[in-house]
Design a protein around this motif. Structure first.
Motif, mmCIF file in Angstrom:
data_model
loop_
_atom_site.group_PDB
_atom_site.id
_atom_site.type_symbol
_atom_site.label_atom_id
_atom_site.label_comp_id
_atom_site.label_asym_id
_atom_site.label_seq_id
_atom_site.Cartn_x
_atom_site.Cartn_y
_atom_site.Cartn_z
ATOM 1 N N PHE A 15 0.833 -1.201 0.000
ATOM 2 C CA PHE A 15 0.000 0.000 0.000
ATOM 3 C C PHE A 15 0.873 1.258 0.000
ATOM 4 C CE2 PHE A 15 -2.299 3.357 2.295
ATOM 5 C CZ PHE A 15 -3.369 3.511 1.437
ATOM 6 N N TYR A 16 1.889 1.298 0.874
ATOM 7 C CA TYR A 16 2.796 2.443 0.933
ATOM 8 C C TYR A 16 3.499 2.645 -0.411
ATOM 9 C CZ TYR A 16 6.915 5.233 1.806
ATOM 10 O OH TYR A 16 7.894 6.165 1.704
ATOM 11 N N THR A 17 4.002 1.570 -1.001
ATOM 12 C CA THR A 17 4.719 1.664 -2.279
ATOM 13 C C THR A 17 3.814 2.206 -3.378
ATOM 14 O OG1 THR A 17 6.153 -0.165 -1.626
ATOM 15 C CG2 THR A 17 6.055 0.359 -3.967
ATOM 16 N N VAL A 18 2.603 1.700 -3.460
ATOM 17 C CA VAL A 18 1.650 2.172 -4.473
ATOM 18 C C VAL A 18 1.324 3.647 -4.254
ATOM 19 C CG1 VAL A 18 -0.736 1.948 -5.286
ATOM 20 C CG2 VAL A 18 0.673 -0.090 -4.968
ATOM 21 N N TYR A 24 3.957 10.572 -6.341
ATOM 22 C CA TYR A 24 5.273 11.181 -6.529
ATOM 23 C C TYR A 24 5.246 12.191 -7.668
ATOM 24 C CZ TYR A 24 10.337 11.462 -6.647
ATOM 25 O OH TYR A 24 11.630 11.903 -6.583
ATOM 26 N N GLU A 25 5.751 13.379 -7.394
ATOM 27 C CA GLU A 25 5.817 14.408 -8.418
ATOM 28 C C GLU A 25 7.043 15.282 -8.147
ATOM 29 O OE1 GLU A 25 2.721 17.432 -10.401
ATOM 30 O OE2 GLU A 25 2.952 17.671 -8.237
ATOM 31 N N THR A 34 12.216 20.547 -6.725
ATOM 32 C CA THR A 34 11.464 20.152 -5.543
ATOM 33 C C THR A 34 10.880 18.766 -5.799
ATOM 34 O OG1 THR A 34 10.865 22.451 -5.131
ATOM 35 C CG2 THR A 34 9.568 20.767 -4.002
ATOM 36 N N ALA A 35 11.079 17.871 -4.829
ATOM 37 C CA ALA A 35 10.539 16.511 -4.924
ATOM 38 C C ALA A 35 10.323 15.976 -3.502
ATOM 39 C CB ALA A 35 11.479 15.602 -5.696
ATOM 40 N N PRO A 36 9.408 15.020 -3.349
ATOM 41 C CA PRO A 36 9.160 14.476 -2.008
ATOM 42 C C PRO A 36 10.223 13.456 -1.601
ATOM 43 C CG PRO A 36 7.707 13.431 -3.584
ATOM 44 C CD PRO A 36 8.470 14.492 -4.327
ATOM 45 N N ASN A 37 10.454 13.366 -0.280
ATOM 46 C CA ASN A 37 11.312 12.307 0.233
ATOM 47 C C ASN A 37 10.428 11.111 0.585
ATOM 48 O OD1 ASN A 37 10.112 12.930 2.687
ATOM 49 N ND2 ASN A 37 11.952 13.783 3.603
ATOM 50 N N PHE A 40 7.070 11.740 2.257
ATOM 51 C CA PHE A 40 6.180 12.643 1.533
ATOM 52 C C PHE A 40 6.424 14.108 1.873
ATOM 53 C CE2 PHE A 40 3.885 8.610 1.686
ATOM 54 C CZ PHE A 40 3.593 8.417 0.349
ATOM 55 N N GLN A 41 7.563 14.449 2.443
ATOM 56 C CA GLN A 41 7.911 15.839 2.726
ATOM 57 C C GLN A 41 8.623 16.418 1.505
ATOM 58 O OE1 GLN A 41 10.379 14.952 6.055
ATOM 59 N NE2 GLN A 41 8.775 15.424 7.532
ATOM 60 N N GLN A 42 8.224 17.613 1.098
ATOM 61 C CA GLN A 42 8.823 18.247 -0.069
ATOM 62 C C GLN A 42 10.217 18.767 0.271
ATOM 63 O OE1 GLN A 42 7.522 18.394 -3.204
ATOM 64 N NE2 GLN A 42 5.880 17.112 -2.423
ATOM 65 N N LYS A 43 11.187 18.389 -0.529
ATOM 66 C CA LYS A 43 12.564 18.852 -0.377
ATOM 67 C C LYS A 43 12.902 19.722 -1.583
ATOM 68 C CE LYS A 43 14.782 16.884 2.841
ATOM 69 N NZ LYS A 43 15.178 17.574 4.033
#
Length: 96
Positions: A15-18, A24-25, A34-37, A40-43
């Motif tokens: 579930f987490y992987t899906v 993911y964007e 900018t991308a999530p780690n 799901f936090q934006q870096k």
């Protein structure tokens, strides 16, 4: 009991992987990326701090910056255009 717990853990991992892959964007512009780690936090990283990009041999490309690293999934829409942009940027940073 153990097989039930194993099934729950496997379901949670799938579930987490899906969710991670589908949500993911990565966004980039002339100032940075900018991308999530994995939480799901934006870096955000600035292109001024960009050093290099490398294929990790699996499902990610790793961008190295002065103050950290960022992993990007290889199978994103527009990744070929992005890789061309980053390759040119890497060449520019090496020359300066």
């Amino acid at each position: 009991m153990l097989s039930g717990l194993g099934a729950i853990m496997m379901t949670a991992m799938i579930f987490y992987t899906v969710m991670y892959i589908s949500a993911y964007e990565a966004r980039y512009h002339d100032r940075g990326i900018t991308a999530p780690n994995w939480m799901f936090q934006q870096k955000h990283f600035s292109w001024e701090d960009f050093i290099t990009i490398r294929d990790n041999g699996h499902y990610n490309d790793v961008l190295k910056f002065v103050d950290g690293k960022m992993s990007l999934q290889k199978h994103l829409v527009g990744i070929h255009t992005f890789l061309t942009f980053v390759s040119d940027l890497e060449d520019m940073n090496v020359r300066t």
